[in-house]
Every structure is written in structure tokens, then in C-alpha cells.
Design a protein around this motif. Structure first.
Motif: not given
Length: 432
Positions: A171-196
Motif C-alpha cells: 500500500v505504501f509503495l503503491t501510494g508513492l508510485m501513484e503520487a509521482g514515484g519513489l523518492p531518492d530518500g526512501l528507506v524501508l526497515t524490516l524488523p525482527k529478522v531471525t532467519y536469512p
């Protein structure tokens, strides 16, 4: 010139050719796995706010609250320096730069949180909040009010919340695309990673999104948050965090230590959960070694001691935060997480003091290295790289000015970049 020496060899050229041929695969693997630092700006902190709390004025509000805290609890340079133990000669420059930073760019990196800071919500409510976050981030970049880096922390890849995390990301990434594209400063954080394998799954999600929108492969990177003991030491005794970097297939941009989840995971009682606990030091040291040379940055966590209440209580919290930040900087953790506007004054005070007190010694050493002038320290190319990186970080965050660094070193920003880059090749120094 003395007598010209006779040069003799014993090995045929084919020996060298054969050795080089045998190491071709290793050369390629070294270049792939260890490309070196990307040379881009690393923010000094990450601020995170719940997805339903983020507003168009959030960044400015944090800056204003931080300035108000200074006005109330340390209204001038002398009182601020006395609280934190900043040397007298740095009190004015640090105080002035902190206030200017809070007025100009109070937050360097913002994460809109859909994980612990947001919690479980009805699907329709989280959908709405994720779409709203995308709209507000797009508007902020369009109108010039964005932080240099912005993005979301979604829910993790564990079974109970996996589908929700995937949908929020979509939803978040699609909203960015529909609003004009992904900004250069975009950062995503994946939490609580346990296994590769959870990292691999997130890569698959991003690959699918890129294909759906015709984006370049690898366009979307992400941070991995280290919050479980299994992410440091896998069941087979290997360093799982190193395998996670590999599983990211070049998309990992950072490893972020999660102070409280990790501490609880290894059994640290609540009163002792902090960034300077031995368990935290061990985890961050493993992260640091695993990330070295890969281009993946390492970030410290946060403190949950908030600078609120009476002045004495605020001062105590400020001293704690300042000390933890200085400690992290000395250990080469150049980024951390801030939980409250009141943490911003001490974040920048610690960062600015760190760079300003080391400016003249670092500049002198680098200038001597360039001039081959020697001095009382014999520096090597690796140290010159570290010195230039130190000065560049100071410039990027506002602790130092390009002009004063050029005056002290005789080097331009381009020169510093060349020294700092692992792929700089032959360096040509230009006049500032």
C-alpha cells in the motif's frame, strides 16, 4: 643517483598469469561481496513515529519542541555545556550549531512506524494509515519539507503478522508510485529478522513490486533490524547476520540494533536494557564485523529514558543520552535511534562535539599525509581514508563547514570523496 641495480627474476611470466587465472573467481567474489562504503550521506539518527501520529508538521514540531526544551532547561551556551561537560572552547560553536540545526533540519531520517509503535489494528485502519503515509511523504518531498531520508517500518516476516506487513509495504509503495514515484530518500526497515530466509522473502516482495511497476531491478533497498539473538548467532553456530546481508542480494543498506527487543531476547532485565550493556556491545560488534566492507551501514539503537519533567530530571536524561551517543561514535556507530524531541539537542550536541574537537588534529594528519610531511604519527592509506571519512561525516551533518575543512587541509570536497572511496584509484589533489 647511485649505481643502477641489475634486476633478475627466476619465474616465467606464465607463473603470474596462472596465479591470476586461479584467483579470477575470488577477485569477482571480493568485488561483489565487499564493494566498500557507498560514499553517500549516512544520517546521524533515525526518528520514528507511529503511523497514525505522523502529520505534515511532524518534523517541524519535533524541532520546535527541541528548541523549547533548550530554552527552558539550558537557555544559553554556558548552561548547556555545563550540563553535558562540553569543553568551554566548544560551548559556543556547538550550542549555536545545535540551535541552527534544530531550526533548519531537525530530523535527518524519519521512519513512520507500523510495527511496535503502531501495534495491531483492524486491516482497514492500517490500510488507510499506510496510504496516508505515502501521500504525506510524497507531499513533503514535493514541497521541500521532507527529511533527507524517510520511509516506513512495516511488520516483520513472522507468520502471525507477515501478510499484514506485506500488504502495508504494498500500500505504501503503491501510494508513492501513484503520487509521482519513489523518492531518492526512501528507506524501508524490516524488523525482527531471525532467519536469512525472511530477508530472502522480503527481497522477493520487492522484486515483484519492481516488476509490476517497470522499475529497475534492485531499485528498492532496505534496512535489517537486529532484534533477536538468532540474528547474531544461528543454531549452527554461524553469524546469521552475515548470511542476512548475503540474502539481501545487494539491497541491504543498514543493520539497525534494536536495544530493547534484543536485550529482552537474551534475558536482560528491564532495568539494565541499554545500549552500553555487554550483551548490546557483543551484538553490535558482530554486526560491525559482518557489515565491514559490504557497503551496509551499522546503526545503534535508542534509549527509553525520556528528557521530560523537572529541569534536574531533564538534565539527567540529557547526560545519559549524550554519553551513550558519544560512546557509540567512538565505537564507529555513527547513527542511532531517537524516541523523543527532547533527544534531539543531545544527539546533535554529542555529534557536533565529536567532530569539532577532532577537526584540527584530523585535518593536520590528513594534510601531512598528502604532503608526505610526516609528523609524530606515521599514517597509511587506510588511515587517510578514515580521516577523510571523519571529515566528510562532520560536513554532512552540519558539525563542520566545507570551507574550514578546506582551509585546514588544503583539500576540496572532491578530494575528500576520492580519499574516502575504496575505488578512488590514483588520487589527484586539487586546490580548494
Amino acid at each position: 643517483m647511485g649505481q643502477q641495480e641489475k634486476v633478475a627474476t627466476s619465474l616465467a611470466g606464465k607463473v603470474s598469469e596462472g596465479i591470476s587465472a586461479s584467483l579470477t573467481a575470488v577477485d569477482a567474489e571480493l568485488a561483489r561481496r565487499y564493494p566498500g562504503d557507498p560514499g553517500t550521506r549516512q544520517p546521524v539518527h533515525t526518528v520514528y513515529v507511529p503511523g497514525d501520529v505522523f502529520e505534515p508538521g511532524t518534523l517541524r514540531s519535533w524541532g520546535d519542541q527541541a528548541l523549547a526544551a533548550l530554552d527552558e532547561h539550558a537557555p544559553d551556551a554556558a548552561s548547556f555545556a555545563a550540563v553535558l561537560g562540553i569543553p568551554e572552547e566548544l560551548a559556543g560553536p556547538v550550542h549555536d550549531r545545535v540551535r541552527a540545526k534544530l531550526s533548519r533540519e531537525p530530523v535527518e531520517d524519519l521512519r513512520i512506524d507500523f510495527e511496535d509503535g503502531y501495534g495491531p489494528r483492524p486491516d482497514a485502519e492500517e490500510d488507510e494509515a499506510a496510504a496516508r503515509a505515502a501521500r504525506l511523504v510524497s507531499e513533503a518531498y514535493a514541497n521541500g519539507t521532507a527529511a533527507p531520508y524517510m520511509g516506513i517500518r512495516m511488520k516483520c516476516m513472522e507468520a502471525g503478522v507477515r501478510d499484514r506487513g506485506i500488504r502495508t509495504t504494498d500500500v505504501f509503495l503503491t501510494g508513492l508510485m501513484e503520487a509521482g514515484g519513489l523518492p531518492d530518500g526512501l528507506v524501508l526497515t524490516l524488523p525482527k529478522v531471525t532467519y536469512p530466509e525472511q530477508v530472502t522473502a522480503f527481497v522477493q516482495l520487492l522484486e515483484a513490486f519492481e516488476k509490476a511497476h517497470g522499475l529497475d531491478a534492485g531499485r528498492i533497498g532496505f534496512e535489517i533490524q537486529i532484534e533477536t539473538s538468532q540474528s547474531i548467532l544461528a543454531a549452527d553456530g554461524t553469524a546469521a547476520v552475515a548470511r542476512m546481508i548475503d540474502a539481501a542480494q545487494g539491497r541491504a543498506t543498514g543493520l539497525h540494533y534494536g536495544t530493547f527487543d534484543y536485550s529482552a531476547c537474551v534475558g536482560v532485565s528491564a532495568a539494565y536494557q541499554a545500549g552500553d550493556h555487554p550483551a548490546a556491545d557483543h551484538a553490535k560488534a558482530v554486526m560491525q564485523v559482518a557489515a565491514a566492507g559490504t557497503g551496509v551501514r551499522v546503526s545503534d539503537g535508542s534509549t527509553n529514558v525520556l528528557p521530560v519533567g523537572p529541569t534536574a530530571q531533564v538534565h539527567e536524561a540529557w547526560r545519559l543520552h549524550y554519553g551513550l551517543t558519544r560512546r557509540a561514535l567512538a565505537r564507529a556507530y555513527y547513527q542511532g535511534w531517537d524516541m523523543h524531541p527532547g533527544h534531539l539537542p543531545t544527539r546533535y550536541a554529542a555529534v557536533y562535539t565529536f567532530y569539532r574537537e577532532g577537526l584540527e588534529p584530523a585535518a593536520a594528519r590528513l594534510a601531512a599525509y598528502v604532503a608526505k610531511a610526516g609528523g609524530d604519527v606515521m599514517d597509511e592509506p587506510a588511515t587517510a581514508k578514515a580521516l577523510s571519512g571523519y571529515l566528510l561525516r562532520g560536513i554532512d551533518c552540519g558539525a563542520l563547514d566545507t570551507a574550514e575543512v578546506a582551509r585546514l587541509t588544503g583539500l576540496t570536497r572532491a578530494d575528500l570523496d576520492a580519499f574516502s572511496s575504496p575505488r578512488r584509484g590514483d588520487l589527484t589533489v586539487t586546490a580548494p
